[in-house]
Design an enzyme around this catalytic site. Sequence first.
Site, PDB file in Angstrom:
ATOM      1  CB  ALA A  11      31.868 -14.939  25.261  1.00  0.00           C
ATOM      2  CB  THR A  12      36.999 -16.898  24.580  1.00  0.00           C
ATOM      3  OG1 THR A  12      37.191 -15.525  24.948  1.00  0.00           O
ATOM      4  CG2 THR A  12      38.156 -17.324  23.677  1.00  0.00           C
ATOM      5  CG  ASN A  35      34.667  -5.397  23.499  1.00  0.00           C
ATOM      6  OD1 ASN A  35      34.307  -5.563  22.335  1.00  0.00           O
ATOM      7  ND2 ASN A  35      35.933  -5.242  23.824  1.00  0.00           N
ATOM      8  CD  GLN A  94      30.820  -6.159  27.336  1.00  0.00           C
ATOM      9  OE1 GLN A  94      30.117  -5.549  28.135  1.00  0.00           O
ATOM     10  NE2 GLN A  94      32.061  -6.528  27.626  1.00  0.00           N
ATOM     11  CB  SER A 109      30.762 -14.139  28.767  1.00  0.00           C
ATOM     12  OG  SER A 109      31.858 -14.262  29.651  1.00  0.00           O
ATOM     13  CG  HIS A 111      33.478 -12.856  33.210  1.00  0.00           C
ATOM     14  ND1 HIS A 111      34.197 -11.696  33.197  1.00  0.00           N
ATOM     15  CD2 HIS A 111      33.663 -13.420  32.000  1.00  0.00           C
ATOM     16  CE1 HIS A 111      34.804 -11.558  32.032  1.00  0.00           C
ATOM     17  NE2 HIS A 111      34.488 -12.593  31.280  1.00  0.00           N
ATOM     18  CB  THR A 122      33.446 -33.424  34.106  1.00  0.00           C
ATOM     19  OG1 THR A 122      33.949 -34.729  33.798  1.00  0.00           O
ATOM     20  CG2 THR A 122      32.602 -33.486  35.372  1.00  0.00           C
ATOM     21  CB  CYS A 179      49.638  -3.954  26.382  1.00  0.00           C
ATOM     22  SG  CYS A 179      48.955  -2.602  27.356  1.00  0.00           S
TER      23      CYS A 179
END
Length: 389
Positions: free
Chosen positions: A76-77, A156, A184, A204, A206, A244, A329
């Site tokens: 997705a990024t 998210n 999401q 995405s 994953h 590829t 962070c």
Amino acid sequence: MNNAPVYFDYAATTPVDERVAQKLMQFLTRDGQYGNPASRSHLLGWLAEEAVEEARNELAELIGADNREIVWTSGATESNNLALKGVAENFEPDDCHLIISATEHKAVLDPAEYLRKQGYGVTVLSPDRDGVISASAVAESLQPNTRLVSIMAANNETGVLNPVAEIGALLADRDIWFHIDAAQAVGKIPVDVNAWQATMISISGHKFYAPKGVGALYVKRRSTLQLKAQIHGGGHERGMRSGTLATHQLVAIGEAARLAKTELTEEAERIGALRDRLWAGIADLGDVHINGGNAPRTPGHLNVAFGGVDGEALMMALRQLAVSTGSACTSASVEPSHVLKAMGLADSVAHGSLRFSLGRYTTAAEVDQAIDSIREAVPALRKQSSVAS
């Protein structure tokens, strides 16, 4: 893995489904179909291309698209970057205005900020108290040179659903393209590109039990949009994304999409019931509330603000649970979630919030374990805070 914490962070990533992993392995080694899908001079290449196109069909069917509208990416990024930059670069900066929301993932916020620094106009919409971006807010922000609106389907951090079908209808009769970050949403709630009237949708793998590093961008064929490629070298994916194709990854996301299409309704009901069970078990702790709880949400999200408790301290006290604070962070500090801040929450409330996200392998026993752990940790931390003050 016996000492691994109980997993409540499915919004961050999902384990690869064993059925997906088994299919992926068939396209890696010498006794499998390891050919390059772009090699059209021999059987191994043909078989790889056939597998890639079958996967494209599976993903297209999951979202109600034509298979020719699926552009493979690394996730997705990359899809978000291709969508935003690929639109903007068709125009001079002073002739291109974009609208996004303050609750978007950094994969949208950062490309938008990059474009703003290049001179493009960018409007960042604030959500209501539940984190929802309304169609009326989008309508009020439209300008004569608005080219693209990018609003996520499901947040998210909170799981809150935006009215993307309503926004899509608003933009449908205008010469404005509509991009949706659906990382999401796909595989968790019904997604229909036609009902949403989207021009582009980011996906995405994953997030719905496929491996990390694979995704797609849905690009509507019956549109005036001509995306500017961000990766050049070979003209793959109809010139929109060179490189590829990773056959094993694509086969995996295709299988994950097939499973999601088959199991989505039953799975959503089961996960939603477990999420509600978790909330029911901690709702009486006092001074706790669900962030975005008055809005529709995905079945697996539960973002809870615990009054009188620091989220980082609570997360440490819940070491046996894998959860998220939603904080970003930095090198010098831990900042409160930009999503919760955009929703108007005070820093103290944002800092005292945890995201629990449930998924395919969450069990009732794990939920009950989490309830017991939270009910033990929260009063203890509040008592420590009271004594310290």
